[in-house]
Design an enzyme around this catalytic site. Structure first.
Site, PDB file in Angstrom:
ATOM      1  N   ASP A  46       0.845  -1.190   0.000  1.00  0.00           N
ATOM      2  CA  ASP A  46       0.000   0.000   0.000  1.00  0.00           C
ATOM      3  C   ASP A  46       0.881   1.241   0.000  1.00  0.00           C
ATOM      4  O   ASP A  46       1.548   1.538   0.983  1.00  0.00           O
ATOM      5  CB  ASP A  46      -0.907  -0.005   1.234  1.00  0.00           C
ATOM      6  CG  ASP A  46      -1.812   1.214   1.285  1.00  0.00           C
ATOM      7  OD1 ASP A  46      -2.932   1.129   0.757  1.00  0.00           O
ATOM      8  OD2 ASP A  46      -1.401   2.250   1.849  1.00  0.00           O
ATOM      9  N   TYR A  51       3.348   9.786  -0.704  1.00  0.00           N
ATOM     10  CA  TYR A  51       4.438   9.208   0.083  1.00  0.00           C
ATOM     11  C   TYR A  51       5.803   9.445  -0.573  1.00  0.00           C
ATOM     12  O   TYR A  51       6.832   9.306   0.089  1.00  0.00           O
ATOM     13  CB  TYR A  51       4.250   7.705   0.278  1.00  0.00           C
ATOM     14  CG  TYR A  51       2.999   7.296   1.006  1.00  0.00           C
ATOM     15  CD1 TYR A  51       2.184   8.216   1.668  1.00  0.00           C
ATOM     16  CD2 TYR A  51       2.601   5.954   1.017  1.00  0.00           C
ATOM     17  CE1 TYR A  51       1.037   7.825   2.320  1.00  0.00           C
ATOM     18  CE2 TYR A  51       1.445   5.550   1.669  1.00  0.00           C
ATOM     19  CZ  TYR A  51       0.665   6.491   2.310  1.00  0.00           C
ATOM     20  OH  TYR A  51      -0.484   6.091   2.944  1.00  0.00           O
ATOM     21  N   LYS A  76      -2.510   5.912  -4.442  1.00  0.00           N
ATOM     22  CA  LYS A  76      -3.572   6.871  -4.125  1.00  0.00           C
ATOM     23  C   LYS A  76      -3.363   8.206  -4.838  1.00  0.00           C
ATOM     24  O   LYS A  76      -2.218   8.629  -5.059  1.00  0.00           O
ATOM     25  CB  LYS A  76      -3.629   7.111  -2.614  1.00  0.00           C
ATOM     26  CG  LYS A  76      -3.682   5.841  -1.774  1.00  0.00           C
ATOM     27  CD  LYS A  76      -3.695   6.160  -0.291  1.00  0.00           C
ATOM     28  CE  LYS A  76      -3.501   4.905   0.546  1.00  0.00           C
ATOM     29  NZ  LYS A  76      -2.078   4.482   0.583  1.00  0.00           N
ATOM     30  N   LYS A 231       3.399  -1.092   9.078  1.00  0.00           N
ATOM     31  CA  LYS A 231       4.620  -0.580   8.454  1.00  0.00           C
ATOM     32  C   LYS A 231       5.806  -0.811   9.363  1.00  0.00           C
ATOM     33  O   LYS A 231       5.729  -0.576  10.574  1.00  0.00           O
ATOM     34  CB  LYS A 231       4.471   0.912   8.172  1.00  0.00           C
ATOM     35  CG  LYS A 231       5.685   1.529   7.488  1.00  0.00           C
ATOM     36  CD  LYS A 231       5.876   2.980   7.865  1.00  0.00           C
ATOM     37  CE  LYS A 231       6.508   3.127   9.230  1.00  0.00           C
ATOM     38  NZ  LYS A 231       6.823   4.524   9.600  1.00  0.00           N
ATOM     39  N   SER A 232       6.902  -1.288   8.797  1.00  0.00           N
ATOM     40  CA  SER A 232       8.172  -1.369   9.510  1.00  0.00           C
ATOM     41  C   SER A 232       9.285  -1.464   8.483  1.00  0.00           C
ATOM     42  O   SER A 232       9.079  -1.974   7.376  1.00  0.00           O
ATOM     43  CB  SER A 232       8.221  -2.579  10.444  1.00  0.00           C
ATOM     44  OG  SER A 232       9.472  -2.629  11.120  1.00  0.00           O
ATOM     45  N   ARG A 237      10.723  -7.182  12.623  1.00  0.00           N
ATOM     46  CA  ARG A 237       9.336  -6.758  12.830  1.00  0.00           C
ATOM     47  C   ARG A 237       8.491  -7.005  11.586  1.00  0.00           C
ATOM     48  O   ARG A 237       7.295  -7.293  11.692  1.00  0.00           O
ATOM     49  CB  ARG A 237       9.293  -5.285  13.237  1.00  0.00           C
ATOM     50  CG  ARG A 237       9.788  -5.067  14.656  1.00  0.00           C
ATOM     51  CD  ARG A 237       9.651  -3.629  15.090  1.00  0.00           C
ATOM     52  NE  ARG A 237      10.122  -3.449  16.453  1.00  0.00           N
ATOM     53  CZ  ARG A 237      10.278  -2.265  17.046  1.00  0.00           C
ATOM     54  NH1 ARG A 237       9.994  -1.157  16.374  1.00  0.00           N
ATOM     55  NH2 ARG A 237      10.699  -2.181  18.290  1.00  0.00           N
ATOM     56  N   ASN A 241       5.169  -9.174  12.103  1.00  0.00           N
ATOM     57  CA  ASN A 241       3.841  -8.677  11.756  1.00  0.00           C
ATOM     58  C   ASN A 241       3.096  -9.596  10.792  1.00  0.00           C
ATOM     59  O   ASN A 241       1.874  -9.493  10.664  1.00  0.00           O
ATOM     60  CB  ASN A 241       3.954  -7.279  11.134  1.00  0.00           C
ATOM     61  CG  ASN A 241       4.383  -6.218  12.126  1.00  0.00           C
ATOM     62  OD1 ASN A 241       4.252  -6.388  13.332  1.00  0.00           O
ATOM     63  ND2 ASN A 241       4.911  -5.110  11.615  1.00  0.00           N
TER      64      ASN A 241
END
Length: 274
Positions: A46, A51, A76, A231-232, A237, A241
């Protein structure tokens, strides 16, 4: 798609319920982070024009060796681009280096500009009809804005991506989404480091299920039916996740997590814009 279940959008397209979020990750940094995510098994990424990392996302996907058709890409429409949605969409495709995206969202409704998001949505409908986006949706829309789209346009959004985490459960908006066949996606799913993961009640539940607080919250999202993308950039992590599909929370644990204290962290889409 590994062990990540797919959910079905209202136009029949399948979307992995767990994805990899890349907000606040630079275009350079994202290449290594997304490589680890794809190696781990993530097949949903995503991103967004705002961004500034679409090029890095595209590079990581090409470098990964994973076939493009196996990766669900969301990006987006940036807030300044509502009046030039088609041109902005083309720019995102160029940045990503792809000929289509799987999901394209209006990032914010921009209440300061009236109904301009309706005009932007009509351009997205054309992109959808051409097959250059497999699905279209919105982000940060409230009920009134969604209802306006439903009244004035032809295509119901496939998803509404909203701030959602324990303590800011968005029950009313999630119910509205579900009533209209719109899946809910959660951003800031573990609360942006604002103290949620340090809550003693959450630590107790995490201990009961033998998981970390972050995994426990992500599991809460999954059982609510949310699409979620933590997010990481830390490899350990990123892998942690991903490991949220081999345990379950009880109804009592779900209720306790829902009752944790919290509040809105990001902007209010009824009045804010960025």
């Amino acid at each position: 798609m590994g062990n990540v279940p797919n959910l079905t959008l209202n136009n029949g397209v399948q979307i992995p319920q767990l994805g990899f979020g890349v907000w606040q990750v630079s275009s350079d940094e994202i290449v290594d982070a997304l490589r680890v995510a794809l190696e781990t098994g993530y097949r949903h990424v995503d991103t967004a024009a705002a961004y500034g990392n679409e090029q890095g996302v595209g590079q990581a996907i090409r470098d990964s060796g994973v076939p493009r058709e196996d990766i669900f890409i969301t990006t987006k429409l940036a807030n300044p681009d509502h009046a030039r949605a088609r041109e902005a969409f083309e720019t995102s495709l160029q940045n990503l280096g792809v000929d289509h995206v799987d999901l394209y969202l209006i990032h914010w409704p921009r209440p300061d500009r009236g109904d301009l998001y309706v005009e932007a949505w009509r351009e997205l409908e054309k992109v959808l009809a051409e097959g250059r986006a497999r699905a279209i949706g919105v982000s940060n829309f409230h009920q009134a804005q969604l209802f306006n789209l439903l009244e004035k346009t032809d295509v119901t959004p496939a998803v509404n991506q909203i701030e959602l985490h324990p303590g800011f459960n968005q029950d009313e908006l999630r119910a509205f989404n579900a009533e209209h066949g719109i899946l809910t996606e959660a951003w800031s799913p573990i609360g942006q480091g604002q103290g949620l993961l340090e809550e003693p009640a959450l630590a107790k539940i995490a201990d009961e299920v033998g998981r970390t607080p972050a995994q426990t919250v992500l599991r809460w999202h999954v059982q609510l039916g949310n699409i979620v993308f933590p997010k990481s950039v830390t490899p350990s992590r990123i892998k942690e996740n991903f490991e949220v599909f081999d345990f379950e929370l009880t109804d009592a644990q779900m209720d306790a997590i829902s009752a944790l204290p919290g509040h809105r962290i990001g902007g209010n889409p009824e009045k804010d814009f960025f």
